[in-house]
Design an enzyme around this catalytic site. Structure first.
Site, PDB file in Angstrom:
ATOM      1  CG  HIS A  27      -2.153  -0.767   1.057  1.00 11.87           C
ATOM      2  ND1 HIS A  27      -3.374  -0.360   1.511  1.00 11.87           N
ATOM      3  CD2 HIS A  27      -2.362  -1.950   0.441  1.00 11.87           C
ATOM      4  CE1 HIS A  27      -4.282  -1.254   1.177  1.00 11.87           C
ATOM      5  NE2 HIS A  27      -3.693  -2.238   0.541  1.00 11.87           N
ATOM      6  CE1 TYR A  65      -5.697   4.582   7.833  1.00 11.76           C
ATOM      7  CE2 TYR A  65      -6.319   4.719  10.145  1.00 11.76           C
ATOM      8  CZ  TYR A  65      -5.550   4.161   9.144  1.00 11.76           C
ATOM      9  OH  TYR A  65      -4.630   3.192   9.467  1.00 11.76           O
TER      10      TYR A  65
END
Ligand SMILES: Cc1cc2nc3c(=O)[nH]c(=O)nc-3n(C[C@H](O)[C@H](O)[C@H](O)COP(=O)(O)OP(=O)(O)OC[C@H]3O[C@@H](n4cnc5c(N)ncnc54)[C@H](O)[C@@H]3O)c2cc1C
Length: 389
Positions: A72, A200
């Site tokens: 990632h 998030y």
């Protein structure tokens, strides 16, 4: 019975330390309270810093992670139904690896089996004796019989609820703690992740996180009240609440499904100092806890392991005790920085019961600053990716 290092706890810290030491010809015995099946069924962390990835390769257990792990290079921070990316590659030329703690633990168990190293499961009443002498010993019950191992050193890798930390006399240790008035409700489902990157989300209803373990396995979290129970959150209620907190396009495309694991974890910051008492070393969650917002728990366990492995190797190579003497200070220096990062991410992204309008404006200003400043993004990226060992 005698060995060089007794390791208490067969979680990632204990297994990784055992693996690194055994490969150098240092004999270890690993004691685990639960069964192997139980340990392997625990769903926990999943984001590995580059430092941990390297360490797994050094330990000879990186092959499956390299094949199946997901690299990632960014995360997405959402607020007020919009958001922005923190691009790790552009900012710091690095990345994290998404690979479940259960998979990593399985790799380490298999490697330990292959080395025929001693590992006793379902041990009970583990007690540490004489850690402040040069003849430490660990006693325990296994298969209904009391057993003892004399050793040179004891590694307390037995997590937050283990015996090691409490074996240090109360007047020899200092504990630092913050308990947050909220928890994370986590759901694992066999559905494709909503996005390639982690999302998030800061939202007026509370924090949410869209994460994953593999292309077919999603891990989602929402902030809940500390008093909530899993029974209060049937799957439909969870998905409904998650969709409210993430950006609309993600909410519309998310694939929901039955939960295959659902649990609530309280959020806590905790550090015990020092991390060494005589010949006992605390390692991982036995010494410190972070709220999971910064994805640091497992990674901190790994940096402790690295320092301890190096210190013990040095000692067995040429009797040099310098790194042993420095272990606690070196580990704690990194621990406190990760504590700070996890605490600041938690404060930035969650809603708190007593939050004032001023507090909310501060959160918003911090998010706006982060969105507009490359310097602020670089600081976040550097910490998320992991400070050097
Ligand atoms: C519910 C939960 C969810 C989490 N989610 C995340 C996450 O999303 N992201 C993240 O970064 N981190 C997460 N963490 C934190 C991360 O999983 C831990 O930091 C990591 O497991 C630490 O590894 P460890 O080996 O130090 O401790 P542990 O994994 O706790 O291992 C300790 C081992 O010691 C054993 N043990 C305990 N007492 C004894 C004893 N008396 N005798 C013998 N053995 C004993 C235990 O059974 C256990 O196997 C989570 C933790 C929990 C509890």
């Amino acid at each position: 019975m005698r060995t060089q290092v007794v390791i208490i706890g067969g979680g990632p810290a204990g297994l990784l330390l055992g693996q690194l030491l055994q490969r150098q010809g240092i004999d270890t015995v690993l004691l685990e309270r639960h069964s192997r099946e139980y340990v392997l069924a625990r769903i926990r962390a999943g984001v590995l810093e580059a430092g941990l990835v390297d360490l797994l390769h050094q330990a000879g257990v990186g092959e499956r992670m390299q094949r199946n792990g997901l690299r990632h290079e960014e995360i997405y921070l959402a607020h007020s139904n919009r958001g922005f990316r923190i691009d790790f590659r552009q900012l710091c030329d690095s990345a994290v690896m998404v690979y479940g703690q259960t998979e990593l633990t399985l790799d380490l168990y298999q490697a330990r089996d292959a080395m025929n190293a001693t590992m006793l499961h379902q041990v009970d009443q583990v007690e540490i004796h004489g850690a402040d002498t040069d003849k430490p010993r660990v006693s325990f019950i296994h298969d209904g019989r009391e057993q003892n191992f004399e050793c040179d050193f004891i590694a307390g890798c037995d997590g937050f609820h283990g015996v090691s930390r409490n074996s240090v006399p109360a007047d020899q240790r200092t504990l630092f703690e913050r308990v947050y008035p909220l928890g994370w409700l986590g759901v694992l489902s066999r559905t494709p992740p909503v996005s390639d990157e982690l999302i998030y989300a800061s939202h007026a209803r509370g924090f949410a996180l869209c994460s994953m373990r593999s292309p077919g396995l999603s891990r989602y979290y929402i902030q809940v009240a500390l008093e909530d129970s899993v029974q209060q959150w049937p799957d439909e209620a969870f998905w409904r609440e998650l969709k409210r907190r993430i950006p609309h396009d993600a909410a519309e495309s998310i694939v929901s499904g039955d939960s295959i694991e659902k649990s609530i974890a309280p959020l806590r910051s905790f550090v015990a100092e020092p991390m060494r008492w005589g010949r006992l070393f605390l390692c991982g969650d036995a010494a410190h806890i972070v709220p999971p917002t910064g994805a640091k728990g497992l990674n901190l366990a790994a940096s402790d392991v690295y320092y301890l492995w190096r210190a013990l190797s040095q000692y067995y190579e040429d009797g040099d005790e310098q790194d042993i003497d420095n272990y606690s200070a070196m580990a704690l220096s990194r621990v406190w920085k990760a504590e700070r990062f996890s605490w600041s991410m938690t404060n930035l992204l969650h809603r708190f019961p007593e939050q004032s309008q001023f507090d909310l404006r501060m959160q918003q200003a911090q998010l706006d600053y982060l969105e507009s400043s490359r310097a602020a993004q670089t600081a976040l990226a550097e910490n998320y990716l992991g400070l050097p060992y």
